[in-house]
Design a protein around this motif. Sequence first.
Motif, PDB file in Angstrom:
ATOM      1  N   ALA A 254      -7.587  -0.125   1.123  1.00  0.00           N
ATOM      2  CA  ALA A 254      -6.513  -0.971   1.637  1.00  0.00           C
ATOM      3  C   ALA A 254      -5.173  -0.243   1.591  1.00  0.00           C
ATOM      4  CB  ALA A 254      -6.448  -2.272   0.844  1.00  0.00           C
ATOM      5  N   ALA A 255      -4.910   0.444   0.495  1.00  0.00           N
ATOM      6  CA  ALA A 255      -3.661   1.196   0.368  1.00  0.00           C
ATOM      7  C   ALA A 255      -3.628   2.384   1.329  1.00  0.00           C
ATOM      8  CB  ALA A 255      -3.486   1.670  -1.071  1.00  0.00           C
ATOM      9  N   LYS A 256      -4.772   3.055   1.489  1.00  0.00           N
ATOM     10  CA  LYS A 256      -4.836   4.190   2.405  1.00  0.00           C
ATOM     11  C   LYS A 256      -4.566   3.747   3.836  1.00  0.00           C
ATOM     12  CE  LYS A 256      -5.704   8.560   3.324  1.00  0.00           C
ATOM     13  NZ  LYS A 256      -4.817   9.641   2.832  1.00  0.00           N
ATOM     14  N   ALA A 426      -0.430 -11.216   5.994  1.00  0.00           N
ATOM     15  CA  ALA A 426      -0.133 -10.635   4.684  1.00  0.00           C
ATOM     16  C   ALA A 426      -0.132  -9.108   4.708  1.00  0.00           C
ATOM     17  CB  ALA A 426      -1.153 -11.132   3.656  1.00  0.00           C
ATOM     18  N   PHE A 427      -1.009  -8.501   5.511  1.00  0.00           N
ATOM     19  CA  PHE A 427      -1.062  -7.040   5.521  1.00  0.00           C
ATOM     20  C   PHE A 427       0.012  -6.443   6.429  1.00  0.00           C
ATOM     21  CE2 PHE A 427      -5.363  -8.312   4.155  1.00  0.00           C
ATOM     22  CZ  PHE A 427      -5.330  -7.728   2.907  1.00  0.00           C
ATOM     23  N   SER A 428       0.465  -7.214   7.418  1.00  0.00           N
ATOM     24  CA  SER A 428       1.648  -6.781   8.169  1.00  0.00           C
ATOM     25  C   SER A 428       2.877  -6.799   7.263  1.00  0.00           C
ATOM     26  CB  SER A 428       1.868  -7.693   9.382  1.00  0.00           C
ATOM     27  OG  SER A 428       0.841  -7.553  10.319  1.00  0.00           O
ATOM     28  N   VAL A 429       2.985  -7.837   6.436  1.00  0.00           N
ATOM     29  CA  VAL A 429       4.094  -7.903   5.475  1.00  0.00           C
ATOM     30  C   VAL A 429       4.038  -6.695   4.535  1.00  0.00           C
ATOM     31  CG1 VAL A 429       5.061  -9.204   3.544  1.00  0.00           C
ATOM     32  CG2 VAL A 429       4.293 -10.410   5.608  1.00  0.00           C
ATOM     33  N   ALA A 430       2.811  -6.308   4.147  1.00  0.00           N
ATOM     34  CA  ALA A 430       2.667  -5.126   3.295  1.00  0.00           C
ATOM     35  C   ALA A 430       3.173  -3.875   4.000  1.00  0.00           C
ATOM     36  CB  ALA A 430       1.209  -4.959   2.887  1.00  0.00           C
ATOM     37  N   MET A 431       2.896  -3.760   5.293  1.00  0.00           N
ATOM     38  CA  MET A 431       3.408  -2.612   6.043  1.00  0.00           C
ATOM     39  C   MET A 431       4.930  -2.639   6.106  1.00  0.00           C
ATOM     40  SD  MET A 431       0.606  -1.890   9.069  1.00  0.00           S
ATOM     41  CE  MET A 431       0.217  -3.561   9.573  1.00  0.00           C
ATOM     42  N   GLN A 443       1.827  -0.499  -4.225  1.00  0.00           N
ATOM     43  CA  GLN A 443       2.606  -1.678  -4.617  1.00  0.00           C
ATOM     44  C   GLN A 443       2.506  -2.783  -3.563  1.00  0.00           C
ATOM     45  OE1 GLN A 443       6.371   0.341  -4.996  1.00  0.00           O
ATOM     46  NE2 GLN A 443       6.234   0.470  -7.250  1.00  0.00           N
ATOM     47  N   ALA A 444       2.551  -2.396  -2.309  1.00  0.00           N
ATOM     48  CA  ALA A 444       2.464  -3.376  -1.224  1.00  0.00           C
ATOM     49  C   ALA A 444       1.106  -4.069  -1.226  1.00  0.00           C
ATOM     50  CB  ALA A 444       2.720  -2.691   0.117  1.00  0.00           C
ATOM     51  N   ILE A 445       0.050  -3.311  -1.520  1.00  0.00           N
ATOM     52  CA  ILE A 445      -1.287  -3.916  -1.562  1.00  0.00           C
ATOM     53  C   ILE A 445      -1.442  -4.808  -2.782  1.00  0.00           C
ATOM     54  CG2 ILE A 445      -3.712  -3.318  -2.022  1.00  0.00           C
ATOM     55  CD1 ILE A 445      -2.885  -3.338   0.937  1.00  0.00           C
ATOM     56  N   ASP A 446      -0.863  -4.429  -3.894  1.00  0.00           N
ATOM     57  CA  ASP A 446      -0.892  -5.315  -5.072  1.00  0.00           C
ATOM     58  C   ASP A 446      -0.311  -6.682  -4.715  1.00  0.00           C
ATOM     59  OD1 ASP A 446      -2.060  -3.459  -6.706  1.00  0.00           O
ATOM     60  OD2 ASP A 446      -0.183  -2.799  -7.649  1.00  0.00           O
ATOM     61  N   LYS A 447       0.801  -6.679  -4.013  1.00  0.00           N
ATOM     62  CA  LYS A 447       1.444  -7.931  -3.605  1.00  0.00           C
ATOM     63  C   LYS A 447       0.559  -8.704  -2.627  1.00  0.00           C
ATOM     64  CE  LYS A 447       5.483  -9.534  -0.982  1.00  0.00           C
ATOM     65  NZ  LYS A 447       6.699  -9.070  -0.250  1.00  0.00           N
ATOM     66  N   ALA A 448       0.024  -8.021  -1.642  1.00  0.00           N
ATOM     67  CA  ALA A 448      -0.822  -8.684  -0.645  1.00  0.00           C
ATOM     68  C   ALA A 448      -2.099  -9.229  -1.275  1.00  0.00           C
ATOM     69  CB  ALA A 448      -1.163  -7.707   0.478  1.00  0.00           C
ATOM     70  N   GLU A 453      -5.707 -13.593  -3.307  1.00  0.00           N
ATOM     71  CA  GLU A 453      -6.423 -14.275  -4.400  1.00  0.00           C
ATOM     72  C   GLU A 453      -6.004 -15.737  -4.505  1.00  0.00           C
ATOM     73  OE1 GLU A 453      -5.335 -11.663  -7.526  1.00  0.00           O
ATOM     74  OE2 GLU A 453      -6.684 -10.056  -6.835  1.00  0.00           O
ATOM     75  N   ALA A 454      -4.732 -16.009  -4.327  1.00  0.00           N
ATOM     76  CA  ALA A 454      -4.246 -17.393  -4.393  1.00  0.00           C
ATOM     77  C   ALA A 454      -4.814 -18.227  -3.252  1.00  0.00           C
ATOM     78  CB  ALA A 454      -2.719 -17.406  -4.354  1.00  0.00           C
TER      79      ALA A 454
END
Length: 464
Positions: A254-256, A426-431, A443-448, A453-454
């Motif tokens: 996911a991070a890659k 959520a993954f666009s927000v990570a980008m 860090q972005a993936i940790d947040k996403a 999970e929620a």
Amino acid sequence: MRKAEKEMTSLTRRSVLGGSLGLGTVGALARPYIANAAATTAEMWWGQGFAEEEDISLKKIVADYEKASGNKVDLSIIPFAPLRQKAVSAITSGVVPDIMETADLEFAALQSWDDKLLDVGDIVETQKKDFVKIAVDSSFLYNGITKKRGYYMVPLRITGWPFHIWRSLVEKGGAKIEDLPKTWDAFLDFFMPVQDNLRKQGIRNIYAYGYQLTANGVDPIATYNAFMIAYGGKDLVTPDGRLHTDDPQVRAAAAKAIERLTTPFKKGYVPPSCVNWNDADDNNAFHSKLMVMDFDGTISTEVAVFKKKEDYNDIVTMGLPLGNDGEPLPAQIITNGAVIPKGAKNVAPAKEFLKYLAQPKLLNEWLKGGLGRFMLPVPELVQSDPFWLKEDPHRKSYAELTLLGPSMPIYEVYNPATAELNGEHAFSVAMFDVMNNGMTPEQAIDKAFKRAEAIFAKYPIQQA
């Protein structure tokens, strides 16, 4: 976009061939399903095509059905972005049509969970033996009220995510299509020197990639998923509906994916405007030759310029390269179809029409009339009809990607929590967090993943 208009009117080539013997003869296919029901009308909402031929083909199928059955289909053809909004509003208000196209990745999964759709298993069963398994399985969705799965969508067509490349721009940038590497990272990296060479020639307005790094529509979701899968993260969600954010391989993949999508943007290899694009904007940008390569679903890019033969023939359509380990990558396949919402007033004629439309021979004629933008989910007909594999290189590459190679469904099929997660992009927000807010991909993936999970905690899937 034209204005909305209203009209009354994992598979291998061997397994595809071996598993499609139940279709029967062409003569059997040619007999359309028409029940002797009292003449009545069904209201249907459908998404507008990228090429006018798609709409013309659908209208013809509707007109043929009306003539043969005596029934009527009140067909509204609506641009796909407004259709998404209109469909959700209709479900919310309870004032619904009898048939709706599934206009995005989220709609069918979420409405099935909320018990807002009718079970259409009686329609699916009529053609189940002839359809590719992934299309049938993708229509078998989880109902959060009954706590079991059912067929809540009639599968009609499938699509994957091919690459679209301007041959002339590759050559102008000093390279050759024939020299494209066969593995994922090397394939992607091929296009940056092409842009560099174009810049050296004083060409400032052509970019290497048309990546959808936005938080609008379907395209950024499918793009990110494909990258994550390419780096080993296909088990983010598994068929049992469980989320695997605790899997180190998934987390690394996911991070890659975030890194590989955002780094070219930060280095100037993606148009800056991509952060505001909708699903049609990369197509338009590609047609204006703003980028050398685009990664986009269906072959809408090609069919939109079907009548401009110089452009049509200049585009190269390619499926997925091999993974970095040299092994084939699974293509994530989207199944598009029709649903009957609860509250529909004309269920019987709606089902009659969908049984008619879902017949393989008629589906083939409809999708061929639409220039093959969507893939026919009937392996035997794709193999036997020259239209799909012999007459056009774009359709051939598309068929090989969607029907003849390894594949997997979208994650929404496994758990509708994915639909809510992707509805938030959520993954666009990570980008964006990486591109704009100084976060690392990890860090972005940790947040996403915390957000994932929620959301997944609200969607427990009971195992059969």
